[in-house]
Write a protein that holds these residues in place. Sequence first.
Motif, PDB file in Angstrom:
ATOM      1  N   ALA A  88      26.062  42.891  38.972  1.00 45.07           N
ATOM      2  CA  ALA A  88      26.526  41.363  38.227  1.00 45.07           C
ATOM      3  C   ALA A  88      28.236  41.753  38.346  1.00 45.07           C
ATOM      4  O   ALA A  88      28.999  42.108  37.146  1.00 45.07           O
ATOM      5  CB  ALA A  88      25.892  41.031  37.586  1.00 45.07           C
ATOM      6  N   ARG A  89      28.735  40.784  38.490  1.00 47.80           N
ATOM      7  CA  ARG A  89      30.108  40.361  38.247  1.00 47.80           C
ATOM      8  C   ARG A  89      30.508  38.793  37.725  1.00 47.80           C
ATOM      9  O   ARG A  89      29.984  37.465  38.162  1.00 47.80           O
ATOM     10  CB  ARG A  89      31.525  39.899  39.223  1.00 47.80           C
ATOM     11  CG  ARG A  89      31.028  41.563  40.457  1.00 47.80           C
ATOM     12  CD  ARG A  89      31.844  42.134  39.009  1.00 47.80           C
ATOM     13  NE  ARG A  89      33.804  41.780  39.346  1.00 47.80           N
ATOM     14  CZ  ARG A  89      33.889  42.920  39.807  1.00 47.80           C
ATOM     15  NH1 ARG A  89      34.194  43.859  40.655  1.00 47.80           N
ATOM     16  NH2 ARG A  89      36.101  42.356  39.021  1.00 47.80           N
ATOM     17  N   ALA A  90      31.846  38.543  36.414  1.00 45.10           N
ATOM     18  CA  ALA A  90      31.776  37.329  36.376  1.00 45.10           C
ATOM     19  C   ALA A  90      32.384  36.097  36.860  1.00 45.10           C
ATOM     20  O   ALA A  90      33.397  35.448  36.959  1.00 45.10           O
ATOM     21  CB  ALA A  90      32.168  37.234  34.700  1.00 45.10           C
ATOM     22  N   ASP A  91      33.998  37.414  38.086  1.00 42.39           N
ATOM     23  CA  ASP A  91      34.617  37.242  38.623  1.00 42.39           C
ATOM     24  C   ASP A  91      34.749  36.647  39.837  1.00 42.39           C
ATOM     25  O   ASP A  91      34.956  37.297  40.246  1.00 42.39           O
ATOM     26  CB  ASP A  91      35.870  37.431  38.164  1.00 42.39           C
ATOM     27  CG  ASP A  91      35.582  39.388  38.737  1.00 42.39           C
ATOM     28  OD1 ASP A  91      34.229  39.049  38.908  1.00 42.39           O
ATOM     29  OD2 ASP A  91      36.411  39.647  38.580  1.00 42.39           O
TER      30      ASP A  91
ATOM     31  N   GLU B 102      27.264  36.475  40.981  1.00 42.45           N
ATOM     32  CA  GLU B 102      27.354  35.592  40.096  1.00 42.45           C
ATOM     33  C   GLU B 102      26.667  35.914  39.266  1.00 42.45           C
ATOM     34  O   GLU B 102      25.100  36.259  39.494  1.00 42.45           O
ATOM     35  CB  GLU B 102      27.357  35.042  40.640  1.00 42.45           C
ATOM     36  CG  GLU B 102      28.066  33.649  39.684  1.00 42.45           C
ATOM     37  CD  GLU B 102      28.260  32.398  40.026  1.00 42.45           C
ATOM     38  OE1 GLU B 102      28.435  31.280  38.997  1.00 42.45           O
ATOM     39  OE2 GLU B 102      28.207  31.826  41.168  1.00 42.45           O
ATOM     40  N   ASP B 103      27.534  36.687  37.738  1.00 42.36           N
ATOM     41  CA  ASP B 103      26.669  36.843  36.734  1.00 42.36           C
ATOM     42  C   ASP B 103      25.763  35.638  36.084  1.00 42.36           C
ATOM     43  O   ASP B 103      26.215  34.478  36.650  1.00 42.36           O
ATOM     44  CB  ASP B 103      27.175  37.172  35.342  1.00 42.36           C
ATOM     45  CG  ASP B 103      26.678  37.712  33.856  1.00 42.36           C
ATOM     46  OD1 ASP B 103      25.002  37.940  34.820  1.00 42.36           O
ATOM     47  OD2 ASP B 103      27.490  38.061  33.446  1.00 42.36           O
ATOM     48  N   GLY B 104      24.630  36.101  35.394  1.00 39.79           N
ATOM     49  CA  GLY B 104      23.957  34.593  34.663  1.00 39.79           C
ATOM     50  C   GLY B 104      22.345  33.932  34.956  1.00 39.79           C
ATOM     51  O   GLY B 104      22.184  33.345  33.725  1.00 39.79           O
TER      52      GLY B 104
ATOM     53  N   ARG C 222      27.811  42.575  45.153  1.00 43.99           N
ATOM     54  CA  ARG C 222      28.307  41.780  44.251  1.00 43.99           C
ATOM     55  C   ARG C 222      27.361  40.406  43.845  1.00 43.99           C
ATOM     56  O   ARG C 222      27.590  39.221  44.985  1.00 43.99           O
ATOM     57  CB  ARG C 222      30.176  41.056  43.700  1.00 43.99           C
ATOM     58  CG  ARG C 222      30.247  43.190  43.934  1.00 43.99           C
ATOM     59  CD  ARG C 222      30.041  44.039  43.008  1.00 43.99           C
ATOM     60  NE  ARG C 222      30.763  45.783  43.146  1.00 43.99           N
ATOM     61  CZ  ARG C 222      31.356  45.900  43.273  1.00 43.99           C
ATOM     62  NH1 ARG C 222      33.023  44.988  42.690  1.00 43.99           N
ATOM     63  NH2 ARG C 222      32.435  46.977  43.825  1.00 43.99           N
TER      64      ARG C 222
END
Length: 344
Positions: A180-183, A161-163, A159
């Motif tokens: 990708a994860r936002a959390d 970080e998104d962006g 996993r």
Amino acid sequence: MAKADKTIAVAGAGSIGCYVGGCLALAGRKVVFLGRGRIVEAMCKDGLRVSDLDGRDRRIGPEALTATDDPATALRDADIVLVAVKSGATQEMAAEIAAHGRPDAVVISLQNGVGNADRLRAGLPGRRVLAGMVLFNVVQSPDGETPFRVHRASEGDVRIEDGVDGLVDLLDVDGLAVEARADMKAVQWSKLLFNLNNALVALCDLPLATQLADRRWRLILADQVDEALVAMKAAGIKPARIAALPPALLPKVLRLPDWLFKLLARRMLAIDPNARSSMWDDLQRGRPTEIDELQGAILRLAQKTGVAVPLTKRIIALVRQAEADKRGPPGLGPDAVTGGLRSA
């Protein structure tokens, strides 16, 4: 983000770094491995073998690998830097990236614990640093086996970080699923719950599958997770769901009788029979462990919130004693680990 013209530096050619970088190189990505000592020497001489629990077994010849112990060589052209060093080397690696890396390179922490991405950001002000987490176990071949082999010994993905547009496309390859994860903070705290078992594997000197199949050890892990969840709740931290099992149910499942646990937790037990933990490997090689980033993170959280975590404290003390003794994993039994102590 175009794939063919991007250079990926793996900063930390250990078990995780070699597995991730190996999968990327096998998929045609341009990869440079940065490491030290025996692993880099072995890769330069005989190449790298990458295998996994799903049956893949692939080899990269030395002529197709770029591995070095020189940070300038590894980092100066990198578009992406995957940081896979142990937590204790994070600040040193941040300094190397600051000195030799491109200012526009994307830096991704693929390390245990919850604070390493923040440490990298502190050492790399103004640069793009993303949190990441590897949700599987990797084991190395025994010393002397050629070529050097890394084996993904459990299920799981990576996993990040998104962006950054196109980043997942670049990194998601055969044998290495990436999401990708936002959390990511919540993901890191959830993985930390599972990583609390690393210390138990190191202390008992048993393979991970053998240890998890024994309810006496699972009870100790469940007690640790209970302490961690109480401390997290007091601090307002809600761990993410990263597996089929919600974090809050983990202690209940761990406490099930052996026969029922084996029936209901088949995925948790889908582990190579020889797999251990990175902390076991650290004790075996006489290196400092990451206990301060795992149980230590729970202890610091508990101290801030006024929560009692006696079992966590005891396990930290036992691992530190094993580090000081430098005799490898001590081979303790469940009673010796708890000392009659059970968490609330």
